[in-house]
Design a protein around this motif. Structure first.
Motif, short mmCIF file in Angstrom:
data_model
loop_
_atom_site.label_atom_id
_atom_site.label_comp_id
_atom_site.label_asym_id
_atom_site.label_seq_id
_atom_site.Cartn_x
_atom_site.Cartn_y
_atom_site.Cartn_z
N PRO A 65 46.88 28.72 53.11
CA PRO A 65 47.32 29.63 52.04
C PRO A 65 48.37 30.60 52.56
O PRO A 65 48.40 30.95 53.74
CB PRO A 65 46.02 30.36 51.65
CG PRO A 65 45.15 30.25 52.85
CD PRO A 65 45.48 28.96 53.52
N ASP A 66 49.23 31.03 51.65
CA ASP A 66 50.26 31.99 52.01
C ASP A 66 50.25 33.22 51.10
O ASP A 66 51.14 34.07 51.21
CB ASP A 66 51.65 31.34 52.00
CG ASP A 66 52.02 30.76 50.64
OD1 ASP A 66 51.26 30.97 49.68
OD2 ASP A 66 53.06 30.09 50.53
N ARG A 67 49.28 33.32 50.22
CA ARG A 67 49.15 34.49 49.36
C ARG A 67 47.69 34.69 49.01
O ARG A 67 46.86 33.79 49.18
CB ARG A 67 49.99 34.36 48.09
CG ARG A 67 49.61 33.22 47.19
CD ARG A 67 50.57 33.09 46.01
NE ARG A 67 50.69 34.32 45.27
CZ ARG A 67 49.85 34.68 44.29
NH1 ARG A 67 48.87 33.87 43.92
NH2 ARG A 67 50.01 35.81 43.65
N ALA A 68 47.36 35.88 48.51
CA ALA A 68 45.97 36.19 48.17
C ALA A 68 45.94 37.23 47.06
O ALA A 68 46.92 37.97 46.84
CB ALA A 68 45.21 36.69 49.39
N THR A 69 44.82 37.30 46.37
CA THR A 69 44.57 38.32 45.35
C THR A 69 43.24 39.00 45.66
O THR A 69 42.22 38.31 45.81
CB THR A 69 44.53 37.73 43.94
OG1 THR A 69 45.79 37.10 43.65
CG2 THR A 69 44.28 38.82 42.90
N LEU A 70 43.26 40.30 45.78
CA LEU A 70 42.05 41.08 46.04
C LEU A 70 41.51 41.60 44.72
O LEU A 70 42.27 42.06 43.86
CB LEU A 70 42.35 42.26 46.97
CG LEU A 70 42.96 41.94 48.33
CD1 LEU A 70 43.29 43.22 49.08
CD2 LEU A 70 42.01 41.10 49.14
N ASN A 71 40.20 41.56 44.56
CA ASN A 71 39.54 42.07 43.36
C ASN A 71 38.65 43.25 43.74
O ASN A 71 37.54 43.06 44.25
CB ASN A 71 38.71 40.98 42.69
CG ASN A 71 39.49 39.70 42.46
OD1 ASN A 71 39.18 38.66 43.01
ND2 ASN A 71 40.54 39.78 41.66
N ALA A 72 39.16 44.46 43.55
CA ALA A 72 38.43 45.67 43.91
C ALA A 72 37.86 46.34 42.66
O ALA A 72 38.42 46.22 41.56
CB ALA A 72 39.35 46.64 44.65
N VAL A 73 36.74 47.07 42.83
CA VAL A 73 36.07 47.71 41.70
C VAL A 73 35.72 49.15 42.06
O VAL A 73 35.18 49.42 43.14
CB VAL A 73 34.76 46.95 41.32
CG1 VAL A 73 34.13 47.61 40.08
CG2 VAL A 73 35.05 45.48 41.06
N LEU A 74 36.05 50.06 41.15
CA LEU A 74 35.64 51.46 41.24
C LEU A 74 34.54 51.70 40.21
O LEU A 74 34.62 51.23 39.07
CB LEU A 74 36.82 52.39 40.96
CG LEU A 74 37.96 52.37 41.99
CD1 LEU A 74 39.15 53.15 41.45
CD2 LEU A 74 37.49 52.95 43.30
#
Length: 256
Positions: free
Chosen positions: A46-55
Motif C-alpha cells: 500500500p502507498d496510502r492510508a485513511t485514519l478513522n479517529a473518534v472524539l
C-alpha cells in the motif's frame, strides 16, 4: 390430354417433395476446443492510508428514565466542538489540508450502564456525543507522526487504519493480465502434450473479477496506542479467467 414427363424432370420433382431431415448431433462436425481455467494472485504494497479517529463527550449518568440536564448536554457538545477545532488546527499545522481531512457530523445517542455487580441495581444512562474524523494520508512515512498527534490531542478512539493503493485500476489490470498469461501457458502445455495445435480464442470469461480489497487494521484505544505497531503488510489481489481455444485440424508432432 396426356402429359409425358422425362426421367430427369420426374426425379427432380420427387426430390423436391421429400422432407428435409435435420442433421443429427452425431452427424454434425465435432467441435475441437480446449478449455482452460486459470487464476493469478499478486501482492501489492500500500502507498496510502485513511485514519478513522473518534472524539467523545458524555453527560453525567442519571437513573434510567430520569430527567437529563439540558445544560449538561449543551456543555458536552460545546466541549466536543472545542476539542474538534483544536485537533483540526493541529493536523493542519502538520500539512494536512481540507481535501484530506473529513469531519463528520455529530452523533448523539443514549448509553445505558449497569453500576457495579449488583444485577438488581437500577440501570443508569447518559447522553453520548461523538464526532468522527477521517484523515487521508498519501505519504505512509508520515503515518506514525500523525497517529502520535491524534493521541496527543486527546482523541478517544482510533477505529482503524484503512490501507490502500493509489493506482487501483493498474493493480487490478496487472492481476488480470497474469491470469490470462497463465491460462495461455496451461493451454500450450496441454496442446503440446496431446500433439495438437492451438487455434483462435473462441471465448473468454472472468471467473473471479480482480478486486482490490483495502486492508483494515484493528481498532485501538488511547491507552493501547503505539504508532510503531501500525506497519502495513501487503494487499492481495486475485483474478481468475476461463478461456476456450479452438484446435487446428492438423495435429503437430510433439517435439518434447
Amino acid at each position: 390430354m396426356s402429359v409425358s414427363l422425362r426421367l430427369p424432370t420426374l426425379l427432380a420433382l420427387l426430390a423436391m417433395s421429400l422432407p428435409v431431415l435435420p442433421v443429427t448431433a452425431a452427424e454434425a462436425p465435432a467441435s475441437r476446443q480446449i478449455e482452460v481455467q486459470a487464476s493469478a494472485s499478486i501482492d501489492v504494497l500500500p502507498d496510502r492510508a485513511t485514519l478513522n479517529a473518534v472524539l467523545v463527550e458524555a453527560t453525567p449518568l442519571v437513573e434510567m428514565g430520569g430527567q437529563h440536564d439540558n445544560d449538561a448536554t449543551t456543555s458536552a457538545r460545546e466541549k466536543l466542538e472545542k476539542r474538534s477545532t483544536a485537533l483540526i488546527k493541529a493536523l493542519r499545522k502538520m500539512g494536512i489540508d481540507n481535501d484530506h481531512l473529513h469531519a463528520g457530523n455529530l452523533s448523539v445517542y443514549n448509553e445505558q450502564q449497569l453500576q457495579g455487580d449488583d444485577q438488581a441495581a437500577p440501570l443508569k444512562e447518559r447522553v453520548v456525543i461523538e464526532r468522527k474524523l477521517d484523515i487521508d494520508v498519501n505519504d505512509l512515512t508520515a503515518l506514525p507522526g500523525i497517529i502520535d498527534a491524534l493521541f496527543t490531542n486527546g482523541i478517544d478512539r482510533l477505529e482503524g487504519i484503512r490501507y490502500d493503493v493509489s493506482d487501483r485500476e493498474g493493480v487490478e489490470d496487472k492481476a488480470l493480465k497474469q491470469a490470462l498469461a497463465r491460462a495461455h501457458q496451461k493451454a500450450e502445455l496441454m496442446a503440446n502434450a496431446l500433439s495438437v495445435t492451438l487455434g483462435d480464442v473462441e471465448r473468454i470469461q472472468e471467473t473471479r473479477s480482480p478486486v482490490l480489497r483495502p486492508m483494515m487494521m484493528a481498532t485501538a484505544r488511547t491507552e493501547q496506542a503505539d504508532s510503531a505497531t501500525y506497519t502495513p503488510g501487503t494487499i492481495i489481489v486475485d483474478a481468475g479467467v476461463l478461456v476456450n481455444w479452438s484446435l487446428d485440424a492438423s495435429p503437430t508432432k510433439n517435439t518434447n
